[in-house]
Design an enzyme around this catalytic site. Structure first.
Site, mmCIF file in Angstrom:
data_model
loop_
_atom_site.group_PDB
_atom_site.id
_atom_site.type_symbol
_atom_site.label_atom_id
_atom_site.label_comp_id
_atom_site.label_asym_id
_atom_site.label_seq_id
_atom_site.Cartn_x
_atom_site.Cartn_y
_atom_site.Cartn_z
ATOM 1 N N ASP A 198 0.807 -1.225 0.000
ATOM 2 C CA ASP A 198 0.000 0.000 0.000
ATOM 3 C C ASP A 198 0.838 1.272 0.000
ATOM 4 O O ASP A 198 0.423 2.294 0.530
ATOM 5 C CB ASP A 198 -0.972 0.021 1.203
ATOM 6 C CG ASP A 198 -1.795 -1.237 1.254
ATOM 7 O OD1 ASP A 198 -2.337 -1.607 0.205
ATOM 8 O OD2 ASP A 198 -1.885 -1.862 2.323
ATOM 9 N N LYS A 257 1.972 2.223 -5.055
ATOM 10 C CA LYS A 257 2.641 1.714 -6.265
ATOM 11 C C LYS A 257 1.793 1.934 -7.508
ATOM 12 O O LYS A 257 2.306 2.324 -8.549
ATOM 13 C CB LYS A 257 2.944 0.207 -6.120
ATOM 14 C CG LYS A 257 3.917 -0.117 -5.017
ATOM 15 C CD LYS A 257 4.128 -1.610 -4.883
ATOM 16 C CE LYS A 257 2.903 -2.354 -4.379
ATOM 17 N NZ LYS A 257 2.507 -2.026 -3.003
ATOM 18 N N GLY A 278 -4.286 -4.426 -4.181
ATOM 19 C CA GLY A 278 -5.307 -3.446 -4.510
ATOM 20 C C GLY A 278 -4.600 -2.169 -4.902
ATOM 21 O O GLY A 278 -4.128 -1.435 -4.053
ATOM 22 N N HIS A 279 -4.468 -1.946 -6.201
ATOM 23 C CA HIS A 279 -3.737 -0.771 -6.671
ATOM 24 C C HIS A 279 -4.718 0.318 -7.099
ATOM 25 O O HIS A 279 -5.494 0.139 -8.020
ATOM 26 C CB HIS A 279 -2.791 -1.157 -7.817
ATOM 27 C CG HIS A 279 -1.667 -2.036 -7.353
ATOM 28 N ND1 HIS A 279 -0.828 -2.697 -8.200
ATOM 29 C CD2 HIS A 279 -1.252 -2.352 -6.106
ATOM 30 C CE1 HIS A 279 0.061 -3.381 -7.483
ATOM 31 N NE2 HIS A 279 -0.185 -3.190 -6.214
ATOM 32 N N GLN A 324 2.184 -5.914 -3.223
ATOM 33 C CA GLN A 324 2.504 -6.002 -1.796
ATOM 34 C C GLN A 324 3.798 -5.232 -1.522
ATOM 35 O O GLN A 324 4.120 -4.332 -2.269
ATOM 36 C CB GLN A 324 2.604 -7.454 -1.314
ATOM 37 C CG GLN A 324 1.268 -8.178 -1.270
ATOM 38 C CD GLN A 324 0.848 -8.756 -2.609
ATOM 39 O OE1 GLN A 324 1.651 -9.373 -3.294
ATOM 40 N NE2 GLN A 324 -0.387 -8.548 -2.981
HETATM 41 P P1 IMP Z 1 -2.462 -12.802 1.880
HETATM 42 O O1 IMP Z 1 -1.526 -12.243 0.853
HETATM 43 O O2 IMP Z 1 -3.908 -12.569 1.565
HETATM 44 O O3 IMP Z 1 -2.169 -14.231 2.200
HETATM 45 O O4 IMP Z 1 -2.219 -12.000 3.241
HETATM 46 C C1 IMP Z 1 -1.020 -12.096 3.989
HETATM 47 C C2 IMP Z 1 -0.637 -10.771 4.615
HETATM 48 O O5 IMP Z 1 -0.256 -9.872 3.582
HETATM 49 C C3 IMP Z 1 -1.767 -10.071 5.372
HETATM 50 O O6 IMP Z 1 -1.201 -9.358 6.452
HETATM 51 C C4 IMP Z 1 -2.325 -9.096 4.365
HETATM 52 O O7 IMP Z 1 -2.944 -7.981 4.970
HETATM 53 C C5 IMP Z 1 -1.042 -8.686 3.653
HETATM 54 N N1 IMP Z 1 -1.268 -8.241 2.272
HETATM 55 C C6 IMP Z 1 -1.498 -9.022 1.186
HETATM 56 N N2 IMP Z 1 -1.633 -8.281 0.087
HETATM 57 C C7 IMP Z 1 -1.465 -7.005 0.465
HETATM 58 C C8 IMP Z 1 -1.452 -5.769 -0.252
HETATM 59 O O8 IMP Z 1 -1.588 -5.692 -1.478
HETATM 60 N N3 IMP Z 1 -1.255 -4.642 0.508
HETATM 61 C C9 IMP Z 1 -1.055 -4.705 1.847
HETATM 62 N N4 IMP Z 1 -1.041 -5.831 2.552
HETATM 63 C C10 IMP Z 1 -1.243 -6.979 1.865
HETATM 64 MG MG MG Z 2 -2.901 -1.935 -1.807
#
Ligand code: IMP
Ligand code: MG
Length: 422
Positions: free
Chosen positions: A13, A16, A40-41, A223
């Site tokens: 977040d 990007k 989520g971009h 991420q």
């Molecule tokens: P997962 O990727 O859904 O398995 O989540 C694992 C961890 O990564 C959790 O703490 C999510 O909140 C975090 N996470 C996954 N994708 C994102 C992202 O795009 N932005 C921020 N945190 C993320």
């Molecule tokens: Mg995001």
């Protein structure tokens, strides 16, 4: 400079999507190489706000080709939904969006398993996005997943999917979760798969041809560095390599073809989900949430907030080989009289200049702060570096110095025009 990797230097977040959208002007192809719909971009163009999960943000510029590479995990139904969403806004991805035949798929049972495992973990949960990311990558590593290419052989795919749903229903039951209805689950996937067939191709060949033709490639990391499966705060991480190396394995483009690595970092720190975050501070959270900011683009969850952590971003610069630092959300700090920056940690009274890999140790790290004077001037309408308040410039430059990077961009709002290039 032709081929550029862009990665998040913190916990995701970082903004990007917005920086990618800005840089896409100088790119022919934008590539996603890891992660899935957990990303989520957010990109704001004119008055329209787009939230992209799987499709590269480059899709919003009509000259750009977008590639979803082999390293991404794709939820077919989710991708179709995203394509339709774009079409409703007058953007047709047909012909400009290409999906790797080697990318693994995310199915409804992966999402159900994600939820079941989180529930079993109880208080020790990871706080995942429940998009099935971990279970899908798990199947890939266990060599039992299905890849996008398999949808091209419709008859065989029906058999493979049927078997997979039945097998995973056994797993779901054993975890105390409800099995999925076979027919309805399959129908949903098959319907989406049919729609996606025209998009599926060998993207490795395509990218290498593009490199040979001197096309400029931009890699859109998803991420952030500290959510990396190897280098992040394990187990509170995602299941892919979010660092620069992941862009190479996830696309088939080798490290020797990369010219530049841009790290994106917020002017403060945020994190969604569980896990340690040494510079977390209520003061920053109250400020940003009060402004209606820092709610997750994928889950809507309130993000945890804290001061800029130079220890982590410095480590990130090393892990990714960051050449350029794009600093975002500078305007979020506009009202503050003074701003703290975490310049080091203390662990058991001793100073420490890096993030310990042992999570229990990291949880005991206490931030050492340096305080910078604020600028107390709105910056969101400023468009040039020179026009920024001197204290904002000093702050941004100090963060680059503390992290061993070169400041390349400063962003003062979500809009396309609110990006300052140095
Ligand atoms: P997962 O990727 O859904 O398995 O989540 C694992 C961890 O990564 C959790 O703490 C999510 O909140 C975090 N996470 C996954 N994708 C994102 C992202 O795009 N932005 C921020 N945190 C993320
Ligand atoms: Mg995001």
């Amino acid at each position: 400079m032709s081929n550029t990797i862009l990665v998040g230097a913190q916990w995701g977040d970082e903004g990007k999507g917005k920086i990618i959208d800005y840089l896409t002007e100088q790119a022919d192809i934008v590539v996603r190489a890891q992660g899935g719909a957990n990303a989520g971009h957010t990109v704001i163009v004119g008055k329209t706000k787009y939230i992209l999960h799987l499709i590269p943000s480059g899709i919003l510029r009509n000259r750009t080709t977008c590639v979803i590479g082999n390293g991404v995990v794709i939820d077919p139904a989710g991708l179709v939904e995203e394509i339709d969403g774009l079409k409703q806004n007058g953007i047709d991805p047909a012909g400009r969006l290409l999906v790797s035949d080697a990318a693994h798929m995310v199915f409804p049972y992966h999402k159900a398993l994600d939820a079941a495992r989180e529930a079993l973990k109880g208080r020790g949960k990871i706080g995942t996005t429940l998009r099935g990311i971990g279970p899908a990558y798990g199947d890939k590593i266990a060599r039992s997943g299905l890849r996008m290419g398999s949808i091209l052989n419709a008859k065989r795919f029906v058999e493979q999917l049927g078997q997979a749903v039945r097998d995973n229903n056994i797993l779901l039951r054993s975890l105390g979760a409800r099995p999925l209805p076979l027919k309805r689950t399959m129908d949903g996937v098959l319907k989406a798969a049919r729609r996606l067939r025209p998009y599926v191709t060998n993207t490795v060949q395509l990218l290498h041809k593009a490199v040979a033709a001197e096309k400029r490639i931009l890699f859109e990391g998803a991420q952030g560095t500290f959510l990396d499966i190897d280098h992040g705060t394990f187990p509170y991480v995602t299941s892919s390599n979010t660092t620069a190396g992941g862009m190479c394995t996830g696309s088939g483009i080798p490290p020797t073809m990369i010219d530049r690595v841009i790290g994106v970092a917020k002017a403060y720190t945020t994190r969604v989900g569980e896990g340690p975050m040494p510079s977390e501070d209520r003061v920053v959270g109250d400020l940003l949430h009060g402004m209606g900011r820092e709610y997750g683009a994928t889950t809507g969850r309130e993000r945890r907030c804290g001061w800029f952590d130079a220890v982590t971003v410095r480590q990130s610069a090393r892990l990714n080989g960051i050449t350029d630092l794009a600093l975002t959300n500078l305007d979020g700090l506009d009202t503050l009289g003074s701003i703290k920056v975490c310049v080091g940690y203390r662990l058991g009274g001793k100073p420490i200049d890096h993030q310990p890999s042992d999570l229990a140790q990291l949880a005991r790290c206490r931030p050492v702060y340096e305080t910078f004077p604020g600028w107390q001037t709105p910056t969101d309408k400023i468009r040039t570096w020179k026009a920024l308040p001197p204290n904002a410039r000093r702050y941004a430059k100090a963060l680059a110095k503390l992290t061993g990077t070169r400041l390349s961009h400063a962003s003062v709002g979500p809009g396309r025009s609110q990006t300052i290039t140095l």
